[in-house]
Design a protein around this motif. Structure first.
Motif, PDB file in Angstrom:
ATOM      1  N   GLY A  28      28.132   3.085   2.436  1.00 53.76           N
ATOM      2  CA  GLY A  28      29.403   2.802   1.771  1.00 53.76           C
ATOM      3  C   GLY A  28      29.919   1.418   2.051  1.00 53.76           C
ATOM      4  N   ARG A  29      31.206   1.275   1.792  1.00 56.95           N
ATOM      5  CA  ARG A  29      31.792  -0.056   1.731  1.00 56.95           C
ATOM      6  C   ARG A  29      31.832  -0.819   3.034  1.00 56.95           C
ATOM      7  N   ILE A  30      31.580  -0.150   4.183  1.00 59.73           N
ATOM      8  CA  ILE A  30      31.544  -0.926   5.436  1.00 59.73           C
ATOM      9  C   ILE A  30      30.354  -1.890   5.442  1.00 59.73           C
ATOM     10  N   VAL A  37      24.784  -4.055  -3.815  1.00 58.88           N
ATOM     11  CA  VAL A  37      24.049  -3.177  -4.737  1.00 58.88           C
ATOM     12  C   VAL A  37      25.020  -2.526  -5.724  1.00 58.88           C
ATOM     13  N   ARG A  38      26.190  -2.154  -5.204  1.00 59.87           N
ATOM     14  CA  ARG A  38      27.219  -1.496  -6.015  1.00 59.87           C
ATOM     15  C   ARG A  38      27.620  -2.344  -7.228  1.00 59.87           C
ATOM     16  N   GLU A  39      27.599  -3.679  -7.049  1.00 57.88           N
ATOM     17  CA  GLU A  39      27.971  -4.595  -8.137  1.00 57.88           C
ATOM     18  C   GLU A  39      27.015  -4.525  -9.323  1.00 57.88           C
ATOM     19  N   PHE A  73      22.875   9.263  -1.273  1.00 57.16           N
ATOM     20  CA  PHE A  73      24.073   8.666  -1.853  1.00 57.16           C
ATOM     21  C   PHE A  73      24.388   9.340  -3.169  1.00 57.16           C
ATOM     22  N   SER A  74      25.550  10.003  -3.204  1.00 58.62           N
ATOM     23  CA  SER A  74      26.003  10.691  -4.402  1.00 58.62           C
ATOM     24  C   SER A  74      27.481  10.988  -4.202  1.00 58.62           C
ATOM     25  N   ASP A  75      28.009  11.994  -4.870  1.00 60.59           N
ATOM     26  CA  ASP A  75      29.381  12.417  -4.622  1.00 60.59           C
ATOM     27  C   ASP A  75      29.479  13.920  -4.829  1.00 60.59           C
ATOM     28  N   ILE A  76      30.459  14.543  -4.193  1.00 60.49           N
ATOM     29  CA  ILE A  76      30.613  15.995  -4.387  1.00 60.49           C
ATOM     30  C   ILE A  76      31.032  16.321  -5.825  1.00 60.49           C
ATOM     31  N   LEU A  77      31.591  15.333  -6.543  1.00 65.42           N
ATOM     32  CA  LEU A  77      32.152  15.598  -7.876  1.00 65.42           C
ATOM     33  C   LEU A  77      31.113  15.626  -8.989  1.00 65.42           C
ATOM     34  N   GLY A  94      40.682   6.467  -6.325  1.00 64.54           N
ATOM     35  CA  GLY A  94      39.881   7.671  -6.112  1.00 64.54           C
ATOM     36  C   GLY A  94      39.571   8.420  -7.391  1.00 64.54           C
ATOM     37  N   PRO A  95      39.155   9.677  -7.257  1.00 61.51           N
ATOM     38  CA  PRO A  95      38.657  10.430  -8.412  1.00 61.51           C
ATOM     39  C   PRO A  95      39.752  10.765  -9.422  1.00 61.51           C
ATOM     40  N   PHE A  96      39.350  10.829 -10.682  1.00 57.93           N
ATOM     41  CA  PHE A  96      40.286  11.204 -11.751  1.00 57.93           C
ATOM     42  C   PHE A  96      39.563  12.025 -12.816  1.00 57.93           C
ATOM     43  N   GLY A 140      20.878  16.412   2.369  1.00 52.21           N
ATOM     44  CA  GLY A 140      21.461  16.670   1.052  1.00 52.21           C
ATOM     45  C   GLY A 140      22.863  17.226   1.250  1.00 52.21           C
ATOM     46  N   PHE A 141      23.683  17.271   0.224  1.00 55.59           N
ATOM     47  CA  PHE A 141      25.029  17.803   0.431  1.00 55.59           C
ATOM     48  C   PHE A 141      25.658  18.290  -0.861  1.00 55.59           C
ATOM     49  N   ALA A 142      26.753  19.025  -0.679  1.00 56.36           N
ATOM     50  CA  ALA A 142      27.600  19.464  -1.790  1.00 56.36           C
ATOM     51  C   ALA A 142      28.992  19.710  -1.231  1.00 56.36           C
ATOM     52  N   ASP A 205      33.900  20.812   3.232  1.00 55.96           N
ATOM     53  CA  ASP A 205      35.150  21.439   2.777  1.00 55.96           C
ATOM     54  C   ASP A 205      36.315  20.550   3.205  1.00 55.96           C
ATOM     55  N   SER A 206      36.485  19.477   2.466  1.00 60.66           N
ATOM     56  CA  SER A 206      37.425  18.428   2.864  1.00 60.66           C
ATOM     57  C   SER A 206      38.875  18.891   2.840  1.00 60.66           C
ATOM     58  N   TRP A 207      39.179  19.883   1.991  1.00 59.73           N
ATOM     59  CA  TRP A 207      40.569  20.342   1.854  1.00 59.73           C
ATOM     60  C   TRP A 207      40.783  21.735   2.430  1.00 59.73           C
TER      61      TRP A 207
HETATM   62  O1  CP3 Z   1      27.410   8.023   3.113  1.00 62.98           O
HETATM   63  C1  CP3 Z   1      27.744   9.120   2.687  1.00 62.98           C
HETATM   64  O2  CP3 Z   1      28.506   9.903   3.319  1.00 62.98           O
HETATM   65  C2  CP3 Z   1      27.109   9.635   1.399  1.00 62.98           C
HETATM   66  C3  CP3 Z   1      27.837   9.459   0.209  1.00 62.98           C
HETATM   67  C4  CP3 Z   1      29.103  10.246  -0.095  1.00 62.98           C
HETATM   68  C5  CP3 Z   1      30.082   9.748  -0.977  1.00 62.98           C
HETATM   69  N1  CP3 Z   1      30.995  10.721  -1.196  1.00 62.98           N
HETATM   70  C6  CP3 Z   1      30.045   8.419  -1.612  1.00 62.98           C
HETATM   71  C7  CP3 Z   1      31.322   7.807  -2.021  1.00 62.98           C
HETATM   72  C8  CP3 Z   1      29.512  11.528   0.294  1.00 62.98           C
HETATM   73  C9  CP3 Z   1      28.856  12.497   1.266  1.00 62.98           C
HETATM   74  C10 CP3 Z   1      30.701  11.818  -0.432  1.00 62.98           C
HETATM   75  C11 CP3 Z   1      31.409  13.115  -0.348  1.00 62.98           C
HETATM   76  C12 CP3 Z   1      32.772  13.224  -0.880  1.00 62.98           C
HETATM   77  N2  CP3 Z   1      33.286  12.691  -2.023  1.00 62.98           N
HETATM   78  C13 CP3 Z   1      33.780  14.024  -0.289  1.00 62.98           C
HETATM   79  C14 CP3 Z   1      33.601  14.874   0.937  1.00 62.98           C
HETATM   80  C15 CP3 Z   1      33.689  14.099   2.185  1.00 62.98           C
HETATM   81  C16 CP3 Z   1      35.068  13.629   2.545  1.00 62.98           C
HETATM   82  O3  CP3 Z   1      35.244  12.403   2.595  1.00 62.98           O
HETATM   83  O4  CP3 Z   1      35.923  14.470   2.775  1.00 62.98           O
HETATM   84  C17 CP3 Z   1      34.929  13.904  -1.076  1.00 62.98           C
HETATM   85  C18 CP3 Z   1      36.270  14.559  -0.828  1.00 62.98           C
HETATM   86  C19 CP3 Z   1      34.598  13.063  -2.185  1.00 62.98           C
HETATM   87  C20 CP3 Z   1      35.457  12.675  -3.315  1.00 62.98           C
HETATM   88  C21 CP3 Z   1      35.680  11.210  -3.328  1.00 62.98           C
HETATM   89  N3  CP3 Z   1      34.717  10.282  -3.660  1.00 62.98           N
HETATM   90  C22 CP3 Z   1      36.873  10.517  -3.023  1.00 62.98           C
HETATM   91  C23 CP3 Z   1      38.171  11.169  -2.603  1.00 62.98           C
HETATM   92  C24 CP3 Z   1      36.603   9.161  -3.195  1.00 62.98           C
HETATM   93  C25 CP3 Z   1      37.571   8.023  -3.107  1.00 62.98           C
HETATM   94  C26 CP3 Z   1      37.924   7.653  -1.727  1.00 62.98           C
HETATM   95  C27 CP3 Z   1      37.386   6.306  -1.382  1.00 62.98           C
HETATM   96  O5  CP3 Z   1      36.896   6.168  -0.251  1.00 62.98           O
HETATM   97  O6  CP3 Z   1      37.492   5.387  -2.203  1.00 62.98           O
HETATM   98  C28 CP3 Z   1      35.246   9.033  -3.546  1.00 62.98           C
HETATM   99  C29 CP3 Z   1      34.512   7.771  -3.798  1.00 62.98           C
HETATM  100  C30 CP3 Z   1      33.308   7.504  -2.992  1.00 62.98           C
HETATM  101  N4  CP3 Z   1      32.293   8.390  -2.784  1.00 62.98           N
HETATM  102  C31 CP3 Z   1      32.979   6.270  -2.359  1.00 62.98           C
HETATM  103  C32 CP3 Z   1      31.738   6.453  -1.739  1.00 62.98           C
HETATM  104  C33 CP3 Z   1      30.930   5.445  -0.978  1.00 62.98           C
HETATM  105  C34 CP3 Z   1      33.818   5.005  -2.394  1.00 62.98           C
HETATM  106  C35 CP3 Z   1      33.829   4.393  -3.735  1.00 62.98           C
HETATM  107  C36 CP3 Z   1      33.081   3.104  -3.908  1.00 62.98           C
HETATM  108  O7  CP3 Z   1      32.129   2.752  -3.191  1.00 62.98           O
HETATM  109  O8  CP3 Z   1      33.481   2.402  -4.828  1.00 62.98           O
END
Ligand code: CP3
Length: 340
Positions: A28-30, A37-39, A73-77, A94-96, A140-142, A205-207
Motif C-alpha cells: 500500500g501507500r507506505i 505502480v498505482r499510477e 493485492f485486492s479489496d474486500i469490496l 474511501g469506498p462508494f 488470500g482474503f475476504a 471483520d473490520s466492523w
Molecule cells: O496489503 C494488504 O493488506 C492487501 C490489500 C488490501 C486492501 N484492502 C488494499 C487497499 C486488503 C487486505 C484490503 C482489505 C479491506 N478493504 C478492508 C479490511 C481491512 C481493514 O482495513 O479493516 C476494508 C474495510 C476495505 C475497504 C476499503 N478499501 C477502505 C475502507 C478503503 C479506503 C481507506 C484507505 O486507506 O484509503 C480501501 C482502499 C484500499 N484498499 C487501499 C488499499 C491499498 C488504499 C487506496 C489506494 O491505494 O488508493
C-alpha cells in the motif's frame, strides 16, 4: 515447496525458530514503489482488476520489507461487485456505492458470486505465486459477511454504520437473506483463491466492534462459522476488529488463527481463547510513529507477552499510509532478530 513456511507452521501450532511477521496493508501507500505502480492504472478498481499490476505490488513488501508472507493485492469490496453491486474508490475518502440495498427484491436480484466471476483475483494469485517462487506463503482474503453487508447497505464508510444497523433492527429477514448470499459468494471466492494457490486465508471483520455481543452472534459469527466449515485445506485466520467481547465465541470457530487488535490484552486473550489457536497481532499501528528505541522496546514486550509458540506478529489493524517505511522495516527486523 515453500522455502519459508514459518507462518504456516505457527498457524498450525508447530515449533518455529523465530516468530514470523507480516503486516496488514503491507502492500500500500507506505511504499513509494506501490504508489508508482498505482499510477499506471486510471483508478483503484481498474488497478485491482489488472492481474499483472496487482501481482507486482503483492510481491513488493516481500522484497522491500522482508515480511514472512505476501497478501494478495485486492479489496474486500470485490464481492459486492461480483454479486451485482459495483463500487468506486474515492481518493482520500474511501469506498462508494452508487446503488445500495434497500428492499428484499433488490436482495433477490443479486447473484451468488462464483469463483470464475473473480478470475482477475485468481489470475493475480497465480502470477504472484509464480513471482514469489516459493519464497514465502501467499495469503488470500475476504471480508466477513457482516462487514460486506455493512458497506452494501450503507453505501460508503461510516463511523456508526447506522443505516446498516438499522436494517438489522427493522428487517432481520432481509438482513439474513443478504448475509446468506454474501456467505455463499465468499465460500466460492475463497475456495477459488485456494485452488489458484493461496496458502492460507484471512477473514476481515473490520466492523465487528459496532454490534452488541448478541447481535454479533446472530448476524456475524454464524456466517463466519459457515465459511470456516466450508473452506478447508489451508489454515484460516479470523480477524474481528474491536470484538473483544466475542473472543471466547470466536475461539469455538473451526479456524487456526485469531487476530487481535491492540485494545485486547494479550494475557487475557490467551486465557479466553485457550491454547488450541494461534494468535496474530497486535501492535498499535501508531506505535510506528514513535522513535526507534520505543518501537524496539514495545515490540519486544509484545513478543514476550505472546511467547515463542502460536504467535504470528502483526499490527492490530492496517498500516496508516503516512507511516515511515524505514520504521516499518525496523519493526519487521526487530521481530525477525528477536530470540526467546
Ligand atoms: O496489503 C494488504 O493488506 C492487501 C490489500 C488490501 C486492501 N484492502 C488494499 C487497499 C486488503 C487486505 C484490503 C482489505 C479491506 N478493504 C478492508 C479490511 C481491512 C481493514 O482495513 O479493516 C476494508 C474495510 C476495505 C475497504 C476499503 N478499501 C477502505 C475502507 C478503503 C479506503 C481507506 C484507505 O486507506 O484509503 C480501501 C482502499 C484500499 N484498499 C487501499 C488499499 C491499498 C488504499 C487506496 C489506494 O491505494 O488508493
Amino acid at each position: 515447496m515453500l522455502k519459508n513456511d514459518l507462518i504456516l507452521r505457527a498457524a498450525r501450532g508447530q515449533d518455529v525458530e523465530r516468530t514470523p511477521v507480516w503486516l496488514m496493508r503491507q502492500a500500500g501507500r507506505i511504499l513509494p514503489e506501490y504508489r508508482k505502480v498505482r499510477e499506471k492504472a486510471k483508478d483503484f478498481v481498474t488497478f485491482v482488476k489488472t492481474p499483472e499490476l496487482a501481482a507486482e505490488v503483492t510481491v513488493q513488501p516481500v522484497d522491500i520489507l522482508g515480511v514472512d508472507a505476501a497478501i494478495i493485492f485486492s479489496d474486500i469490496l470485490v464481492i459486492p461487485e461480483a454479486m451485482g453491486l459495483p463500487y468506486k474508490m474515492i481518493e482520500a475518502k474511501g469506498p462508494f456505492f452508487e446503488k445500495t440495498i434497500k428492499t428484499e427484491k433488490e436482495v433477490e436480484q443479486l447473484r451468488v458470486a462464483a469463483g470464475e466471476d473473480l478470475k482477475y483475483v485468481t489470475d493475480a494469485i497465480k502470477l504472484a505465486k509464480k513471482e514469489l517462487n516459493g519464497r514465502v506463503p501467499l495469503i488470500g482474503f475476504a471480508g466477513a459477511p457482516w462487514t460486506i453487508f455493512a458497506y452494501m447497505i450503507e453505501g460508503s464508510g461510516s463511523k456508526t454504520f447506522s443505516q446498516a444497523k438499522k436494517m438489522l433492527y427493522t428487517n432481520p429477514k432481509l438482513s439474513h437473506s443478504l448475509l446468506q448470499k454474501i456467505t455463499d459468494s465468499t465460500i466460492n471466492y475463497l475456495n477459488a483463491q485456494i485452488l489458484a494457490g493461496a496458502d492460507l486465508i484471512q477473514i476481515f471483520d473490520s466492523w465487528a466492534g459496532i454490534l452488541s455481543p448478541e447481535q454479533y452472534n446472530e448476524f456475524s459469527l454464524q456466517y463466519i462459522s459457515q465459511i470456516c466449515d466450508a473452506v478447508t485445506n489451508v489454515p484460516k485466520i479470523v480477524f474481528a476488529k474491536d470484538a473483544f467481547f466475542a473472543r471466547k465465541e470466536i475461539s469455538k470457530l473451526k479456524c487456526d488463527v485469531i487476530g487481535l487488535d491492540w485494545t485486547m490484552d494479550i494475557a487475557e486473550s490467551k486465557m479466553l481463547i485457550g491454547n488450541n489457536k494461534t494468535l496474530q497481532g497486535n501492535a498499535d499501528p501508531c506505535l510506528l510513529y514513535s522513535d526507534l528505541p520505543t518501537i524496539k522496546k514495545e515490540t519486544e514486550k509484545m513478543l514476550q507477552a505472546f511467547g515463542p509458540k502460536r504467535h504470528i506478529a502483526n499490527l492490530g489493524h492496517g498500516l496508516y499510509p503516512d507511516t515511515d517505511k524505514e520504521k516499518v522495516k525496523f519493526f519487521v527486523d526487530t521481530i525477525k532478530e528477536f530470540r526467546f
